[in-house]
Design an enzyme around this catalytic site. Structure first.
Site, mmCIF file in Angstrom:
data_model
loop_
_atom_site.group_PDB
_atom_site.id
_atom_site.type_symbol
_atom_site.label_atom_id
_atom_site.label_comp_id
_atom_site.label_asym_id
_atom_site.label_seq_id
_atom_site.Cartn_x
_atom_site.Cartn_y
_atom_site.Cartn_z
ATOM 1 N N GLU A 177 67.350 38.955 9.579
ATOM 2 C CA GLU A 177 68.379 38.419 10.482
ATOM 3 C C GLU A 177 69.586 39.317 10.320
ATOM 4 O OE1 GLU A 177 71.795 37.067 11.189
ATOM 5 O OE2 GLU A 177 71.347 35.426 9.795
ATOM 6 N N CYS B 277 76.987 34.367 10.905
ATOM 7 C CA CYS B 277 76.176 35.175 11.826
ATOM 8 C C CYS B 277 76.173 34.589 13.231
ATOM 9 C CB CYS B 277 74.751 35.311 11.293
ATOM 10 S SG CYS B 277 74.097 33.822 10.547
#
Length: 508
Positions: free
Chosen positions: A250, A287
């Site tokens: 990720e 994020c």
């Protein structure tokens, strides 16, 4: 002591503290991988109830650390107590959630196609299928979530739930926090009578440590949360091995927020203030931070921009996780400030301490944004760009040009439904999670959550790193043809001793 010895750093003062952690050498890394491989065949076949109890034991051991864990994490990250207490709850909660999944057994994916010896023109063999774990997994701790995405975080929990031993490369930003959690996991391993190789923690700060770990032939998959550069480096190493392995990384997302016309007209000022609240939360070190705002140009967008500017101007600075992350944030803001056609709307309040993020808000027109791909790159921290879009066709074209994203957000009212319906197919191709009338910061740990998305949000858009489907990343199917019942794994035996749900000839 090795020159590579690591000590924790308090980002609020830039002072080192605590014990020194000596960088593991190649022999130590190999020993951890050898032990993980030796534990694999034992661990992967233990009864699901025992594996679930192990996950619950980890959660209990983490909770038993008590306030020492919170105080240590506060000192190493600059994050406030409420945030870390909530993150501890999320960490233990997802371990217990995966324990429920393991007990339920549907992750096994048992399928049975019974033999059809009389079938014409050809008989069919007895075919049975289940999922088995991939093997030992290397997990890289994240900087921004010292508990929920690190030593015993989501990647570790889902890999252990799948039956994979885990070797964690601890993040150097919070080594003492990682060691406290790692010791808790080791206590759970011992209490449950499991092989020591089921879990290992390697604490160090060099890129060589991570590279050596991923190159080890006993490692069969990688879980990573971090920068695009870091994820791409691990992907290259994994692809160049004699046996390439999957990397579930990720990496990078600007998480576009679309302000639909009716919603903007109805509540521009409220949206502007709420946006800045999401942008500056935790110094923007998520994020899923809203790094891009897209809206049709006009008076309502002016109202939104004015409210957002006022809110950011009053926003207090927050300590960032490390001096390196702070430096990268400042470089990112400077890079945006220097681009042609980019206007700086506001900065937040300036603090009197070190490593404090001062939020930044920019605006550009759509033509400038479309002509400069740098404007669509993530700046990790409380920085965002507002794009003034002239019409719906340009909005669609702009969305088509975006990279893959973790999230995409729509703020809409009933009168925006038709416009939103036309954009949804694009958003589905671009993002792993689409949300309405909220803000992307905050990821629920649940069965339906997706924390993933097309590259570069993740290296593999077919999975998620949050939610119970995260277990699927570390499993592969095996088919058993005409294997005697006594040799079949329990989930596929005629008597179904595990009592799991099974599909017989395609019927559940």
């Amino acid at each position: 002591m090795s020159e590579a010895a690591l000590r924790a750093l308090n980002p609020a003062t830039n002072e080192a503290f605590g014990p020194a952690f000596v960088e593991p050498d190649a022999a130590a890394i190999e020993a951890a991988c050898v032990a993980a491989a030796a534990a694999f065949d034992v661990y992967r076949e233990i009864d699901p109830s025992a594996r679930a109890a192990f996950l619950e034991a980890i959660a209990a051991e983490i909770e038993a650390i008590g306030d020492e864990l919170i105080q240590t994490a506060m000192a190493e990250t600059g994050l406030p107590r409420p945030r870390l207490e909530g993150e501890r709850g999320r960490t233990t909660g997802q371990l217990r959630l995966f324990a429920q999944v393991v007990r339920r057994g549907d992750w096994i994916g048992a399928r049975i196609d019974p033999a059809l010896p009389e079938r014409k023109p050809m008989p069919r063999a007895d075919l049975r299928q289940r999922f088995i774990p991939l093997g030992p997994v290397a997990v890289f701790g994240a900087s921004n979530f010292p508990l929920a995405f690190s030593t015993a975080g989501g990647d570790t929990a889902s890999a252990l739930a799948a039956g994979c031993p885990v070797v964690v490369k601890g993040h150097p930003a919070h080594p003492n926090t990682g060691e406290l959690v790692g010791a808790a996991v080791r206590r759970a391993v011992a209490a449950c009578g499991l092989p020591e190789g089921v879990f290992a923690l390697l604490t160090g700060q060099s890129h060589a440590l991570g590279g050596t770990l991923v190159r080890d032939p006993r490692i069969k998959a990688v879980g990573f949360t971090g920068s695009r550069a870091g994820g791409l480096a691990l992907m290259r190493i994994a692809a160049e091995r004699a046996e390439p392995i999957p990397v579930f990384a990720e990496m990078s997302s600007v998480n576009p927020v679309l302000l639909m016309p009716a919603a903007l007209a109805a509540r521009a000022e409220a949206l502007g203030a709420a946006f800045i609240g999401s942008l500056t939360l935790g110094a923007g070190q998520f994020c899923t931070n809203p790094g891009l705002i897209l809206a049709l140009d006009g008076p309502d967008l002016e109202r939104f921009t004015a409210a957002a500017t006022a809110a950011l101007t009053a926003a207090q600075p927050h300590v960032m996780l490390t001096p390196g992350i702070f430096g990268a944030f400042e470089q990112g803001v400077d890079r945006l400030s220097g681009r042609d056609g980019v206007k700086l709307l506001a900065r937040g309040c300036v603090g009197d301490g070190v490593n404090q993020a001062v939020g930044a808000l920019f605006e550009v027109d759509a033509a400038t944004f479309l002509a400069d791909e740098v404007l669509g790159h993530e700046v990790f921290g409380s920085s965002s760009v507002i794009v003034r879009v002239p019409d719906v066709a340009t909005l669609a074209a702009l969305l088509e040009r975006l990279e893959g994203q973790l999230t995409a957000t729509l703020h809409l009212d009933a009168d925006d439904a038709e416009l939103a319906r036309g954009l949804l197919p694009i958003l589905e191709r671009k993002a792993g999670r689409i949300l309405a009338n909220g803000w992307p910061t905050g990821v629920e740990v649940s069965h339906a959550m997706v924390h993933g998305g097309p590259f570069p949000a993740t290296s593999d858009p077919r999975g998620t790193s949050v939610g119970t489907r995260a277990i699927e990343r570390f499993l592969r199917p095996v088919c058993y043809q005409d294997i005697p019942d006594t040799l079949l794994p329990p989930a596929l035996q005629a008597g179904n001793p595990l009592g799991v749900a099974r599909a017989i000839d395609g019927v559940l």
